[in-house]
Each structure stands twice: as structure tokens, then as C-alpha cells.
Motif scaffolding. Structure first.
Motif, PDB file in Angstrom:
ATOM      1  N   MET A  10       0.837  -1.199   0.000  1.00 35.00           N
ATOM      2  CA  MET A  10       0.000   0.000   0.000  1.00 35.00           C
ATOM      3  C   MET A  10       0.870   1.246   0.000  1.00 35.00           C
ATOM      4  O   MET A  10       2.063   1.196   0.281  1.00 35.00           O
ATOM      5  CB  MET A  10      -0.896   0.008   1.237  1.00 35.00           C
ATOM      6  CG  MET A  10      -1.879  -1.152   1.288  1.00 35.00           C
ATOM      7  SD  MET A  10      -2.736  -1.209   2.897  1.00 35.00           S
ATOM      8  CE  MET A  10      -1.399  -1.734   3.962  1.00 35.00           C
ATOM      9  N   VAL A  11       0.253   2.353  -0.299  1.00 36.68           N
ATOM     10  CA  VAL A  11       0.920   3.639  -0.173  1.00 36.68           C
ATOM     11  C   VAL A  11       0.882   4.042   1.296  1.00 36.68           C
ATOM     12  O   VAL A  11      -0.163   3.967   1.941  1.00 36.68           O
ATOM     13  CB  VAL A  11       0.229   4.706  -1.040  1.00 36.68           C
ATOM     14  CG1 VAL A  11       0.912   6.054  -0.859  1.00 36.68           C
ATOM     15  CG2 VAL A  11       0.255   4.300  -2.500  1.00 36.68           C
ATOM     16  N   LEU A  12       2.018   4.434   1.825  1.00 38.29           N
ATOM     17  CA  LEU A  12       2.129   4.817   3.229  1.00 38.29           C
ATOM     18  C   LEU A  12       2.384   6.314   3.347  1.00 38.29           C
ATOM     19  O   LEU A  12       3.321   6.846   2.756  1.00 38.29           O
ATOM     20  CB  LEU A  12       3.281   4.047   3.887  1.00 38.29           C
ATOM     21  CG  LEU A  12       3.729   4.509   5.277  1.00 38.29           C
ATOM     22  CD1 LEU A  12       2.584   4.417   6.280  1.00 38.29           C
ATOM     23  CD2 LEU A  12       4.922   3.691   5.748  1.00 38.29           C
ATOM     24  N   PHE A  13       1.525   6.980   4.117  1.00 40.64           N
ATOM     25  CA  PHE A  13       1.709   8.398   4.400  1.00 40.64           C
ATOM     26  C   PHE A  13       2.100   8.554   5.871  1.00 40.64           C
ATOM     27  O   PHE A  13       1.385   8.100   6.769  1.00 40.64           O
ATOM     28  CB  PHE A  13       0.427   9.177   4.114  1.00 40.64           C
ATOM     29  CG  PHE A  13       0.100   9.277   2.648  1.00 40.64           C
ATOM     30  CD1 PHE A  13       0.751  10.201   1.846  1.00 40.64           C
ATOM     31  CD2 PHE A  13      -0.852   8.442   2.065  1.00 40.64           C
ATOM     32  CE1 PHE A  13       0.455  10.308   0.492  1.00 40.64           C
ATOM     33  CE2 PHE A  13      -1.154   8.532   0.714  1.00 40.64           C
ATOM     34  CZ  PHE A  13      -0.492   9.477  -0.075  1.00 40.64           C
ATOM     35  N   THR A  14       3.221   9.204   6.110  1.00 38.12           N
ATOM     36  CA  THR A  14       3.718   9.425   7.465  1.00 38.12           C
ATOM     37  C   THR A  14       3.856  10.916   7.721  1.00 38.12           C
ATOM     38  O   THR A  14       4.511  11.621   6.942  1.00 38.12           O
ATOM     39  CB  THR A  14       5.093   8.752   7.659  1.00 38.12           C
ATOM     40  OG1 THR A  14       4.996   7.370   7.321  1.00 38.12           O
ATOM     41  CG2 THR A  14       5.558   8.890   9.098  1.00 38.12           C
ATOM     42  N   PHE A  60      -0.947   5.391  -7.812  1.00 42.04           N
ATOM     43  CA  PHE A  60      -0.345   4.705  -6.680  1.00 42.04           C
ATOM     44  C   PHE A  60       0.106   3.294  -7.079  1.00 42.04           C
ATOM     45  O   PHE A  60       1.197   2.846  -6.719  1.00 42.04           O
ATOM     46  CB  PHE A  60      -1.324   4.629  -5.510  1.00 42.04           C
ATOM     47  CG  PHE A  60      -1.534   5.949  -4.810  1.00 42.04           C
ATOM     48  CD1 PHE A  60      -0.584   6.951  -4.870  1.00 42.04           C
ATOM     49  CD2 PHE A  60      -2.694   6.170  -4.074  1.00 42.04           C
ATOM     50  CE1 PHE A  60      -0.777   8.171  -4.215  1.00 42.04           C
ATOM     51  CE2 PHE A  60      -2.888   7.382  -3.405  1.00 42.04           C
ATOM     52  CZ  PHE A  60      -1.934   8.379  -3.481  1.00 42.04           C
ATOM     53  N   GLY A  61      -0.748   2.586  -7.804  1.00 46.32           N
ATOM     54  CA  GLY A  61      -0.399   1.237  -8.243  1.00 46.32           C
ATOM     55  C   GLY A  61       0.802   1.232  -9.165  1.00 46.32           C
ATOM     56  O   GLY A  61       1.704   0.386  -9.058  1.00 46.32           O
ATOM     57  N   LYS A  62       0.838   2.182 -10.073  1.00 47.23           N
ATOM     58  CA  LYS A  62       1.980   2.278 -10.994  1.00 47.23           C
ATOM     59  C   LYS A  62       3.252   2.621 -10.238  1.00 47.23           C
ATOM     60  O   LYS A  62       4.332   2.099 -10.537  1.00 47.23           O
ATOM     61  CB  LYS A  62       1.683   3.332 -12.054  1.00 47.23           C
ATOM     62  CG  LYS A  62       0.554   2.933 -13.011  1.00 47.23           C
ATOM     63  CD  LYS A  62       0.146   4.091 -13.920  1.00 47.23           C
ATOM     64  CE  LYS A  62      -1.054   3.696 -14.780  1.00 47.23           C
ATOM     65  NZ  LYS A  62      -1.540   4.825 -15.609  1.00 47.23           N
ATOM     66  N   GLY A  63       3.117   3.504  -9.246  1.00 44.03           N
ATOM     67  CA  GLY A  63       4.282   3.881  -8.454  1.00 44.03           C
ATOM     68  C   GLY A  63       4.837   2.716  -7.655  1.00 44.03           C
ATOM     69  O   GLY A  63       6.055   2.523  -7.583  1.00 44.03           O
ATOM     70  N   ILE A  64       3.938   1.930  -7.051  1.00 48.70           N
ATOM     71  CA  ILE A  64       4.362   0.765  -6.267  1.00 48.70           C
ATOM     72  C   ILE A  64       5.108  -0.233  -7.137  1.00 48.70           C
ATOM     73  O   ILE A  64       6.200  -0.698  -6.786  1.00 48.70           O
ATOM     74  CB  ILE A  64       3.139   0.093  -5.606  1.00 48.70           C
ATOM     75  CG1 ILE A  64       2.652   0.932  -4.430  1.00 48.70           C
ATOM     76  CG2 ILE A  64       3.477  -1.328  -5.149  1.00 48.70           C
ATOM     77  CD1 ILE A  64       1.332   0.466  -3.848  1.00 48.70           C
ATOM     78  N   ALA A  84     -10.766  -1.697  -8.861  1.00 50.05           N
ATOM     79  CA  ALA A  84     -10.445  -1.497  -7.444  1.00 50.05           C
ATOM     80  C   ALA A  84      -9.207  -0.619  -7.288  1.00 50.05           C
ATOM     81  O   ALA A  84      -8.288  -0.675  -8.092  1.00 50.05           O
ATOM     82  CB  ALA A  84     -10.223  -2.848  -6.768  1.00 50.05           C
ATOM     83  N   PRO A  85      -9.176   0.194  -6.240  1.00 50.83           N
ATOM     84  CA  PRO A  85      -8.030   1.093  -6.025  1.00 50.83           C
ATOM     85  C   PRO A  85      -6.881   0.418  -5.292  1.00 50.83           C
ATOM     86  O   PRO A  85      -7.053  -0.614  -4.644  1.00 50.83           O
ATOM     87  CB  PRO A  85      -8.628   2.203  -5.155  1.00 50.83           C
ATOM     88  CG  PRO A  85      -9.646   1.460  -4.324  1.00 50.83           C
ATOM     89  CD  PRO A  85     -10.245   0.422  -5.253  1.00 50.83           C
ATOM     90  N   THR A  86      -5.739   1.024  -5.370  1.00 49.56           N
ATOM     91  CA  THR A  86      -4.594   0.612  -4.570  1.00 49.56           C
ATOM     92  C   THR A  86      -4.823   1.068  -3.126  1.00 49.56           C
ATOM     93  O   THR A  86      -5.310   2.169  -2.889  1.00 49.56           O
ATOM     94  CB  THR A  86      -3.309   1.253  -5.124  1.00 49.56           C
ATOM     95  OG1 THR A  86      -3.156   0.869  -6.493  1.00 49.56           O
ATOM     96  CG2 THR A  86      -2.086   0.822  -4.332  1.00 49.56           C
ATOM     97  N   GLY A  87      -4.496   0.213  -2.170  1.00 50.45           N
ATOM     98  CA  GLY A  87      -4.712   0.523  -0.759  1.00 50.45           C
ATOM     99  C   GLY A  87      -3.784   1.600  -0.237  1.00 50.45           C
ATOM    100  O   GLY A  87      -2.697   1.848  -0.769  1.00 50.45           O
ATOM    101  N   VAL A  88      -4.235   2.250   0.830  1.00 52.38           N
ATOM    102  CA  VAL A  88      -3.491   3.340   1.460  1.00 52.38           C
ATOM    103  C   VAL A  88      -3.500   3.124   2.969  1.00 52.38           C
ATOM    104  O   VAL A  88      -4.469   2.595   3.529  1.00 52.38           O
ATOM    105  CB  VAL A  88      -4.147   4.705   1.137  1.00 52.38           C
ATOM    106  CG1 VAL A  88      -3.483   5.830   1.898  1.00 52.38           C
ATOM    107  CG2 VAL A  88      -4.088   4.978  -0.363  1.00 52.38           C
ATOM    108  N   PHE A  89      -2.403   3.510   3.650  1.00 52.76           N
ATOM    109  CA  PHE A  89      -2.445   3.531   5.107  1.00 52.76           C
ATOM    110  C   PHE A  89      -1.594   4.669   5.648  1.00 52.76           C
ATOM    111  O   PHE A  89      -0.745   5.227   4.953  1.00 52.76           O
ATOM    112  CB  PHE A  89      -2.062   2.184   5.723  1.00 52.76           C
ATOM    113  CG  PHE A  89      -0.624   1.752   5.615  1.00 52.76           C
ATOM    114  CD1 PHE A  89       0.116   1.506   6.758  1.00 52.76           C
ATOM    115  CD2 PHE A  89      -0.015   1.527   4.378  1.00 52.76           C
ATOM    116  CE1 PHE A  89       1.428   1.057   6.691  1.00 52.76           C
ATOM    117  CE2 PHE A  89       1.294   1.074   4.295  1.00 52.76           C
ATOM    118  CZ  PHE A  89       2.019   0.848   5.453  1.00 52.76           C
ATOM    119  N   PHE A  90      -1.883   5.028   6.893  1.00 51.24           N
ATOM    120  CA  PHE A  90      -1.230   6.151   7.549  1.00 51.24           C
ATOM    121  C   PHE A  90      -0.529   5.672   8.817  1.00 51.24           C
ATOM    122  O   PHE A  90      -1.056   4.845   9.561  1.00 51.24           O
ATOM    123  CB  PHE A  90      -2.253   7.228   7.919  1.00 51.24           C
ATOM    124  CG  PHE A  90      -2.845   7.941   6.737  1.00 51.24           C
ATOM    125  CD1 PHE A  90      -2.374   9.177   6.346  1.00 51.24           C
ATOM    126  CD2 PHE A  90      -3.886   7.357   6.010  1.00 51.24           C
ATOM    127  CE1 PHE A  90      -2.929   9.839   5.260  1.00 51.24           C
ATOM    128  CE2 PHE A  90      -4.446   8.010   4.920  1.00 51.24           C
ATOM    129  CZ  PHE A  90      -3.967   9.255   4.540  1.00 51.24           C
TER     130      PHE A  90
END
Length: 316
Positions: A10-14, A60-64, A84-90
Motif C-alpha cells: 500500500m501507499v504509506l503516508f507518514t 499509486f499502483g503504478k508507483g508501487i 479497485a483502487p490501490t490501498g493506502v495507510f497512515f
């Protein structure tokens, strides 16, 4: 192929500063996922590794996919879901000793993984298959994909390495226990932490935890005990491998994945079980010393320059 693993990234935002997430205005964007962490750590240690997954047809999927491929991991088995979208978490860092994770992954592309997404011809060439307990928790179809991967590995006599990696937020505790213990029955090597042993078997003694898994069908159990290192247990032995003293843990996320990669790397390099667990402890320790899930995973040259003289053996 040395190792094949399957799971969600997933994409991680910190946030750039500590405190409650509600007050965060600026974030760093990276990527996170247990199986990705293992794959990248292995690739940095000069092993051939492939990651099976699904991503959304979005930036996001392409970036991963580009990021993981750029780390030297085979992404030929990564599929794109058009809906379906690429998952995200914080990651919320309230203070140095209080870090919280918030997932936004329900209905994600990776949760759409299914049994037909696992290519037998591709998997059959692996030396090891790595499985995390996170993937079957994503959805019923993702669980079916895991069982397909297990079936192929068993058919071709490929050792299965299983990290239970309990995620209570993703499913009910009763189903988690049932599915994870069933997967453990099929695994060759199981790598639980003490907390996972407590969750699955109501045991917190490393030897008793290992005995439960051995009785369940595993050939080798490596029980992680944090800074104290790990125990490896088979039917014939139960051995403690001291951990590595880390003066300051910057980010504990990814340590268990580094541990798994370190052990697999040792086995692929024909080290003994003891030396493989020793390498696992070192990779796991190095992972905690840098902010981020994979940023602290060492390259082979860097790993080999470290020794027990560099980091104090905690048994001293």
C-alpha cells in the motif's frame, strides 16, 4: 527463482512531525507491505525474488510496481485491477513510544487476488515460498489464492516459510486462529513472535509455542523474542540465538520482515540454521535503526561488514 512471496503493498503516508494525526498537515509518501519488505530485503542481499500481487490502475499502483521493480524484485506476476483502487495507510506517531497504524484497504485491488492469479509454471521454479498471515485476511478470494500457492508449493516439494503476522483489524479472532493454524500445518518453517504464540495457542513460552507448531506439522520453528533474539526449534533441538543490542530504535516496523529475509538469505547461502538465525537477528536489528519499512534493510556488502563486534551481543 530463490523466493516467491505474495501479498499487498500500500501507499504509506507518514506525518513529518509527531502528534495526533488530526493535526498533521504535511506527509512523506512511501510504500509499505510485509511481503514487499521481505522481497526487497532479499533482493538487496543478492537473491532472486518475485512478488505476486494486484494493484489498482492508478498512479499509486503504478508507483508501487515501479518502485519494487526498481529494487530488483521480479514484478512479472503483478496484475492490474481496472476497478479497485490501490490501498493506502497512515502511520501516526503520537510520540516516540506510541505509533499507530490506520488502514484504508477494504476493497483494494490486492483484496481481489484469487486462485487463478497464481501461475503454477512460475511458482514451480522457486526454491522457497514465503507466506504472511496478512494476505489470507484481506478477503475470501485472497485466502483462496494463498491456498493455491500452498498447493503448488506442496506439489513441487518447495519449502513453505510462514510468518503468522497476526492483524486483528482485518478479520475476527476466531477466523484468524482457524486459518492461521491451518496454514501452519502446511508450512515447513514457521516464524512466530511470542505475541502470535499467545494469540494462537495461549502460550508465551518460546519452547511451548514451538512445540505447538511442531505438533501441528512444522519441521522448524523460529520464535522471535525481540531484543533477546530468537529460538529455533525442531523435534531434536531447542536453541537460543542471542539478539543484537540496538541503542536506539528509530522505527520497529519491518523488523520482523527483515528477520524473515535474513533467515532465508542465510539458508540460500548454505549457512547453518544457527548462522541463518544470527543473520536474521542482524538484518532485523538494522531495519529498526532507520525510519521507514525498508529503508534500513542492508545490502549484502553492508551486511557482511557487520559482526558481533560491531553490535553488542545482548547475552553478554
Amino acid at each position: 527463482m530463490d523466493v516467491i512471496t505474495m501479498g499487498e503493498t500500500m501507499v504509506l503516508f507518514t506525518p513529518t512531525k509527531e502528534g495526533m494525526l488530526r493535526y498533521a498537515n504535511q506527509f512523506e509518501k512511501t510504500y509499505g507491505g510485509a511481503e514487499m519488505n521481505v522481497a526487497i530485503a532479499l533482493a538487496r542481499l543478492n537473491h532472486e525474488v518475485a512478488w505476486i500481487s494486484k494493484v489498482g490502475n492508478d498512479e499509486f499502483g503504478k508507483g508501487i510496481t515501479a518502485y519494487i521493480r526498481g529494487e530488483g524484485v521480479d514484478t512479472s506476476q503483478v496484475l492490474v485491477d481496472e476497478e479497485a483502487p490501490t490501498g493506502v495507510f497512515f502511520k501516526e506517531i503520537r510520540r516516540a513510544d506510541d505509533m499507530r497504524i490506520h488502514y484504508y484497504r477494504k476493497g483494494s485491488a490486492a483484496s481481489k487476488l484469487n486462485a487463478t492469479d497464481v501461475n503454477e509454471d512460475f511458482v514451480s521454479n522457486a526454491k522457497y515460498v514465503h507466506i504472511s498471515g496478512i494476505t489470507p485476511a484481506l478477503s475470501d478470494s485472497a485466502e483462496e489464492a494463498i491456498w493455491q500457492l500452498i498447493s503448488i508449493a506442496k506439489k513441487h516439494e518447495i519449502p513453505i516459510v510462514f510468518d503468522p503476522n497476526v492483524r486483528k483489524k482485518l478479520w475476527s479472532e476466531s477466523k484468524a486462529r482457524q486459518v492461521l493454524t491451518n496454514i501452519a500445518k502446511e508450512a515447513t518453517i514457521v516464524m512466530p513472535g511470542v505475541a502470535e504464540g499467545k494469540f494462537l495457542f495461549n502460550e508465551d513460552d518460546p519452547k511451548k509455542i514451538a512445540e505447538k507448531f511442531i505438533g501441528n506439522g512444522a519441521k522448524l520453528v523460529i520464535t522471535k523474542v525481540g531484543a533477546d533474539g530468537a529460538y529455533y526449534t525442531s523435534k531434536d533441538e531447542h536453541v537460543h540465538v542471542p539478539g543484537i543490542k540496538v541503542d536506539r530504535v528509530v522505527d520497529p516496523v519491518g523488523a520482523g520482515d527483515g528477520f524473515a529475509a535474513g533467515f532465508l538469505s542465510g539458508q540460500l547461502d548454505s549457512l547453518s540454521v544457527y548462522e541463518s538465525v544470527k543473520r536474521a537477528n542482524l538484518v532485523g536489528a538494522l531495519a529498526t535503526m532507520v525510519k521507514g519499512d525498508v529503508e534500513g534493510m542492508p545490502e549484502k556488502e553492508e551486511l557482511l561488514k557487520y559482526s558481533q563486534d560491531t553490535f553488542e551481543d545482548v547475552s553478554r
